[in-house]
Write a protein that holds these residues in place. Structure first.
Motif, PDB file in Angstrom:
ATOM      1  N   THR A  87      10.962  43.982  25.613  1.00 36.93           N
ATOM      2  CA  THR A  87      10.246  43.999  24.319  1.00 36.93           C
ATOM      3  C   THR A  87       8.978  44.819  24.540  1.00 36.93           C
ATOM      4  OG1 THR A  87       9.229  41.899  24.952  1.00 36.93           O
ATOM      5  CG2 THR A  87      11.162  41.802  23.532  1.00 36.93           C
ATOM      6  N   THR A  88       8.813  45.858  23.736  1.00 37.32           N
ATOM      7  CA  THR A  88       7.693  46.792  23.944  1.00 37.32           C
ATOM      8  C   THR A  88       7.323  47.484  22.635  1.00 37.32           C
ATOM      9  OG1 THR A  88       7.090  48.941  24.907  1.00 37.32           O
ATOM     10  CG2 THR A  88       9.446  48.455  24.734  1.00 37.32           C
ATOM     11  N   PRO A  89       6.043  47.743  22.428  1.00 31.99           N
ATOM     12  CA  PRO A  89       5.665  48.398  21.165  1.00 31.99           C
ATOM     13  C   PRO A  89       6.254  49.802  21.040  1.00 31.99           C
ATOM     14  CG  PRO A  89       3.767  48.217  22.643  1.00 31.99           C
ATOM     15  CD  PRO A  89       4.889  47.477  23.293  1.00 31.99           C
ATOM     16  N   GLY A 113       6.676  41.820  29.052  1.00 34.56           N
ATOM     17  CA  GLY A 113       5.539  42.398  29.789  1.00 34.56           C
ATOM     18  C   GLY A 113       4.223  41.840  29.287  1.00 34.56           C
ATOM     19  N   TYR A 115      -0.409  42.704  30.066  1.00 33.34           N
ATOM     20  CA  TYR A 115      -1.385  43.744  30.481  1.00 33.34           C
ATOM     21  C   TYR A 115      -1.131  45.035  29.692  1.00 33.34           C
ATOM     22  CZ  TYR A 115      -1.690  40.391  34.314  1.00 33.34           C
ATOM     23  OH  TYR A 115      -1.809  39.216  35.042  1.00 33.34           O
ATOM     24  N   GLU A 116      -1.152  46.168  30.351  1.00 38.93           N
ATOM     25  CA  GLU A 116      -0.902  47.440  29.658  1.00 38.93           C
ATOM     26  C   GLU A 116       0.573  47.768  29.654  1.00 38.93           C
ATOM     27  OE1 GLU A 116      -4.229  46.852  28.735  1.00 38.93           O
ATOM     28  OE2 GLU A 116      -3.382  48.709  27.889  1.00 38.93           O
ATOM     29  N   SER A 136      11.116  46.958  19.801  1.00 40.75           N
ATOM     30  CA  SER A 136       9.795  46.558  19.289  1.00 40.75           C
ATOM     31  C   SER A 136       9.967  45.623  18.093  1.00 40.75           C
ATOM     32  CB  SER A 136       9.010  47.779  18.829  1.00 40.75           C
ATOM     33  OG  SER A 136       7.870  47.347  18.094  1.00 40.75           O
ATOM     34  N   LEU A 137       9.115  44.640  18.020  1.00 43.36           N
ATOM     35  CA  LEU A 137       9.213  43.689  16.906  1.00 43.36           C
ATOM     36  C   LEU A 137       8.681  44.304  15.625  1.00 43.36           C
ATOM     37  CD1 LEU A 137      10.207  40.818  16.499  1.00 43.36           C
ATOM     38  CD2 LEU A 137       7.858  40.020  16.842  1.00 43.36           C
ATOM     39  N   GLY A 138       7.765  45.277  15.809  1.00 41.54           N
ATOM     40  CA  GLY A 138       7.185  45.891  14.599  1.00 41.54           C
ATOM     41  C   GLY A 138       5.989  46.733  14.950  1.00 41.54           C
ATOM     42  N   TYR A 140       2.860  46.950  15.110  1.00 44.51           N
ATOM     43  CA  TYR A 140       1.545  46.331  15.274  1.00 44.51           C
ATOM     44  C   TYR A 140       1.468  45.962  16.748  1.00 44.51           C
ATOM     45  CZ  TYR A 140       5.086  42.890  14.339  1.00 44.51           C
ATOM     46  OH  TYR A 140       6.266  42.208  14.356  1.00 44.51           O
ATOM     47  N   LEU A 142       0.746  43.538  19.892  1.00 44.90           N
ATOM     48  CA  LEU A 142       0.594  42.184  20.403  1.00 44.90           C
ATOM     49  C   LEU A 142       0.047  42.286  21.825  1.00 44.90           C
ATOM     50  CD1 LEU A 142       4.114  40.957  19.225  1.00 44.90           C
ATOM     51  CD2 LEU A 142       1.909  40.517  18.082  1.00 44.90           C
ATOM     52  N   ALA A 148       7.787  38.599  20.713  1.00 46.11           N
ATOM     53  CA  ALA A 148       8.956  39.385  20.291  1.00 46.11           C
ATOM     54  C   ALA A 148      10.239  38.762  20.834  1.00 46.11           C
ATOM     55  CB  ALA A 148       8.809  40.818  20.791  1.00 46.11           C
TER      56      ALA A 148
HETATM   57  C1  JD8 Z   1       5.177  43.995  25.239  1.00 48.69           C
HETATM   58  C2  JD8 Z   1       2.065  44.379  27.085  1.00 48.69           C
HETATM   59  C3  JD8 Z   1       0.303  44.648  25.354  1.00 48.69           C
HETATM   60  C4  JD8 Z   1       0.711  46.933  24.527  1.00 48.69           C
HETATM   61  C5  JD8 Z   1      -1.906  47.684  25.320  1.00 48.69           C
HETATM   62  C6  JD8 Z   1      -2.040  45.604  24.119  1.00 48.69           C
HETATM   63  C7  JD8 Z   1       6.842  44.174  21.070  1.00 48.69           C
HETATM   64  N1  JD8 Z   1       5.843  44.851  18.339  1.00 48.69           N
HETATM   65  C8  JD8 Z   1       5.052  44.729  19.478  1.00 48.69           C
HETATM   66  N2  JD8 Z   1       3.736  44.916  19.503  1.00 48.69           N
HETATM   67  N3  JD8 Z   1       3.275  44.728  20.778  1.00 48.69           N
HETATM   68  C9  JD8 Z   1       4.317  44.441  21.566  1.00 48.69           C
HETATM   69  C10 JD8 Z   1       4.180  44.266  23.041  1.00 48.69           C
HETATM   70  C11 JD8 Z   1       2.896  44.386  23.592  1.00 48.69           C
HETATM   71  C12 JD8 Z   1       2.780  44.323  24.971  1.00 48.69           C
HETATM   72  C13 JD8 Z   1       3.902  44.135  25.792  1.00 48.69           C
HETATM   73  C14 JD8 Z   1       5.301  44.068  23.847  1.00 48.69           C
HETATM   74  C15 JD8 Z   1       3.438  44.164  27.128  1.00 48.69           C
HETATM   75  N4  JD8 Z   1       1.680  44.456  25.799  1.00 48.69           N
HETATM   76  C16 JD8 Z   1      -0.055  46.117  25.492  1.00 48.69           C
HETATM   77  C17 JD8 Z   1       0.343  48.371  24.629  1.00 48.69           C
HETATM   78  C18 JD8 Z   1      -1.140  48.521  24.365  1.00 48.69           C
HETATM   79  N5  JD8 Z   1      -1.514  46.258  25.296  1.00 48.69           N
HETATM   80  C19 JD8 Z   1       5.474  44.429  20.769  1.00 48.69           C
HETATM   81  N6  JD8 Z   1       7.949  43.972  21.264  1.00 48.69           N
END
Ligand code: JD8
Length: 391
Positions: A87-89, A113, A115-116, A136-138, A140, A142, A148
């Motif tokens: 799951t990742t943005p 995941g 952190y970054e 990605s869930l959407g 925005y 998280l 997600a």
């Molecule tokens: C996994 C780390 C945080 C993201 C720096 C904030 C999904 N729709 C979604 N939005 N955000 C996530 C998501 C965020 C995550 C991880 C998913 C692992 N982060 C990071 C990049 C910017 N921080 C998500 N599915």
């Protein structure tokens, strides 16, 4: 289905115990296992992150714990072939269609995941030994992938066969592409009391007239979709103000004209084939209008489409599906097909129809709606059927 979740915050997935998934688990339909990634660290600080190569803010998740965690989970072969979901943005947007794809898998492993993000080599390495999806869930941001994973698990688990008490309810839902390909939002729903704080339930819902209720609900779903999600209405059934209703005797004249217009076009695609619709009198049409279940579609008062059906044994025989030639290709035909299917009596087990062997466009539309060719029933005329899915 088996679902494994890898995370440094296992408690984040506790809701899976409670909700739908919890019940599925109790019924042995789903086997959910949540794992703490730190169990695959080797240092006494159970380190899972480090500074990013190339500099920049924040920390990155180290590859080693992930690699060893996947070594364990992927070698634990009680289910053939796992699909690993990161799951990742930056992933593919999660949709109901993706949910259906994942629900067909025997095993999912969610990699959540923090952190970054996770060292990219983990995704690349796991892709060499399992199907990998980055979702990605959407749009925005998280703080991690757990939310997600929770949402995707809920959307997937409820599609697992045998999970929802009455699978029929899955058919009607938002984002569930209907047989007509239209993806409509839900219609408004009501329950007792009939009057609340001087607010009444729409009378049609108390009428017991199922055709009228179906019409009202579809029109409400169409209206809501147009207002709230115009992005969902690409070319589909939203000829803005199309009203679909049971036909009335007064529709006969216009219907006869529309029928001739539609089947003249069919004759071009099926030269030499005798087409009954072109050899009918107005009285013939009036006869089946009175006998069969017939729906008409009107837009701004103009008759723009129609369809009929009747029960023959256990087959709901659909026919005379017509759309004004100038309005073809907007999904109205598929929507009328969906509507007349919805009126099939409980004793019907199959939808059936026939069309021209040369009517390839029609056949494509019927195939998209789930019909299958069943061969020629007369020179140049093919039969197509679809089993009725219920419950
Ligand atoms: C996994 C780390 C945080 C993201 C720096 C904030 C999904 N729709 C979604 N939005 N955000 C996530 C998501 C965020 C995550 C991880 C998913 C692992 N982060 C990071 C990049 C910017 N921080 C998500 N599915």
């Amino acid at each position: 289905m088996r679902i494994d979740v890898l995370t440094i915050f296992p408690d984040y997935l506790a809701p899976l115990e409670l909700s739908l998934a919890g019940k599925a688990r109790d019924r042995g339909l789903i086997d959910i296992r949540v794992h703490d990634l730190r169990d695959w660290t080797r240092d006494r600080h159970r380190t899972v992150d480090d500074t990013p190569y190339g500099g920049g803010a924040g920390m990155v998740m180290k590859p080693e714990p992930w690699g060893e965690a996947f070594d364990t989970l992927l070698d634990d072969g009680d289910v053939e072939g796992a699909t690993v979901v990161f799951t990742t943005p930056s992933g593919q947007p999660f949709t109901q269609a993706v949910a259906r794809e994942l629900a067909s898998k025997g095993r999912l492993i969610f990699a959540c995941g923090r952190y970054e993000g996770i060292d990219q080599r983990v995704i690349d390495e796991v892709s060499t030994r399992a199907e990998v999806r980055e979702i990605s869930l959407g749009d925005y941001v998280l703080n991690g992938g757990e939310v997600a994973a929770l949402a995707i698990t809920e959307a997937v688990v409820r599609l697992v066969p045998g999970f929802m008490g009455n699978a029929a309810s899955l058919v009607e839902e938002s984002h569930t592409l209907s047989d007509s390909g239209a993806s409509l939002l839900e219609y408004p729903v009501y329950t007792k009391p009939a009057s609340w704080r001087d607010r009444e339930v729409p009378p049609v819902l108390l009428s017991g007239d199922h055709a009228a209720i179906a019409t009202w609900r579809h029109d409400q779903a169409v209206r809501r979709t147009a207002e709230r999600r115009p992005d969902l209405v690409h070319g589909s059934v939203l000829l803005d103000d199309v009203q679909v209703r049971p036909a009335e005797p007064a529709d006969a004249g216009e219907l006869y004209v529309l029928q001739l217009a539609c089947w003249v076009a069919e004759q071009h695609d099926n030269p030499g084939v005798r087409i009954p619709a072109l050899h009918e009198t107005l009285d013939d049409l009036r006869a089946w209008l009175a006998r069969d279940t017939v729906l008409v579609a009107r837009s701004a008062g103009r008759l723009v489409g129609a369809v009929r059906a009747s029960l023959d044994g256990d087959a709901w025989e659909v026919g005379r599906l017509m759309v004004a030639p100038d309005l073809a290709g907007r999904g109205l035909g598929r929507a009328l097909l969906e509507r007349i299917e919805g009126l099939a009596p409980a004793t019907a087990t199959t939808y059936a129809l026939f069309t021209g062997a040369g009517s390839l466009r029609n056949q494509r539309m019927y195939k998209k709606a789930g019909y299958r060719l069943r061969g020629e029933i007369a020179p140049g005329v093919v039969r197509m059927t679809k089993r009725i899915r219920r419950g």
